[in-house]
Design an enzyme around this catalytic site. Structure first.
Site, mmCIF file in Angstrom:
data_model
loop_
_atom_site.group_PDB
_atom_site.id
_atom_site.type_symbol
_atom_site.label_atom_id
_atom_site.label_comp_id
_atom_site.label_asym_id
_atom_site.label_seq_id
_atom_site.Cartn_x
_atom_site.Cartn_y
_atom_site.Cartn_z
ATOM 1 N N GLU A 179 -1.483 -10.146 -6.083
ATOM 2 C CA GLU A 179 -1.466 -10.940 -7.322
ATOM 3 C C GLU A 179 -0.662 -10.236 -8.412
ATOM 4 O O GLU A 179 0.115 -10.848 -9.143
ATOM 5 C CB GLU A 179 -2.892 -11.165 -7.840
ATOM 6 C CG GLU A 179 -3.801 -11.921 -6.893
ATOM 7 C CD GLU A 179 -4.563 -11.024 -5.930
ATOM 8 O OE1 GLU A 179 -3.990 -10.040 -5.428
ATOM 9 O OE2 GLU A 179 -5.734 -11.327 -5.669
ATOM 10 N N CYS A 211 -9.379 -9.354 -7.230
ATOM 11 C CA CYS A 211 -10.172 -8.218 -7.710
ATOM 12 C C CYS A 211 -10.239 -8.235 -9.240
ATOM 13 O O CYS A 211 -9.483 -8.951 -9.912
ATOM 14 C CB CYS A 211 -9.596 -6.900 -7.198
ATOM 15 S SG CYS A 211 -8.169 -6.316 -8.122
ATOM 16 N N GLU A 226 0.835 -1.210 0.000
ATOM 17 C CA GLU A 226 0.000 0.000 0.000
ATOM 18 C C GLU A 226 0.867 1.256 0.000
ATOM 19 O O GLU A 226 2.101 1.196 0.097
ATOM 20 C CB GLU A 226 -0.947 -0.050 1.200
ATOM 21 C CG GLU A 226 -1.887 -1.253 1.102
ATOM 22 C CD GLU A 226 -2.947 -1.289 2.186
ATOM 23 O OE1 GLU A 226 -2.862 -0.527 3.165
ATOM 24 O OE2 GLU A 226 -3.881 -2.111 2.043
#
Ligand code: THU
Length: 128
Positions: free
Chosen positions: A55, A91, A44
């Site tokens: 990923e 996602c 992050e």
């Protein structure tokens, strides 16, 4: 068994997740066609949108190391400090990155079962 080893690698790298904002730690282990495993954790940033999923870190490490063909990816995620028992599906952006390099038969190993990319992303963008 390979899938078990792959999930173990994902669990191990998950401990390296840098997630001081969401406190949600993700680990991924990507199996290249030649048997090499590339791992990634989420990273992050204080400028929130610059963070990257586990990923994609694994894919970009592999591609920058010369790999372009892959068999499977194991993914685990949970709030920091908790055991990842529930499945953590990738996602949409990560599914699209997988689809750049992998076909419908690419295996996405979650804690519940093995999912196929063709089912996770039945229609994908292709620049052609
Ligand atoms: N995250 C991943 O690493 N992979 C996913 O597929 C979904 C979300 C990360 C991004 C962010 O650091 C945190 O999980 C919470 O969204």
């Amino acid at each position: 068994m390979m899938y078990h080893a792959l999930m173990q690698a994902a669990e191990r790298v998950r401990r390296k997740a840098y997630c001081p904002y969401s406190h949600f730690a993700v680990g991924a282990a990507l199996l290249a066609e030649d048997g090499t495993i590339y791992t990634g954790c989420n990273v992050e940033n204080g400028s929130y949108s610059l963070g990257c999923c586990a990923e994609r870190v694994a894919f970009f490490k592999a591609v920058s190391d010369g790999r372009k063909k892959f068999q499977a990816i194991a993914i685990c995620g949970a709030p920091e400090g908790e055991e990842p028992d529930k499945p953590c599906p990738p996602c949409g952006a990560c599914r699209q990155v997988m689809a750049e390099f992998c076909g419908d038969d690419f295996e996405v190993v979650l804690s519940d079962r093995i999912h196929l990319l063709g089912a996770l992303l039945p229609t994908r963008f292709k620049l052609e």
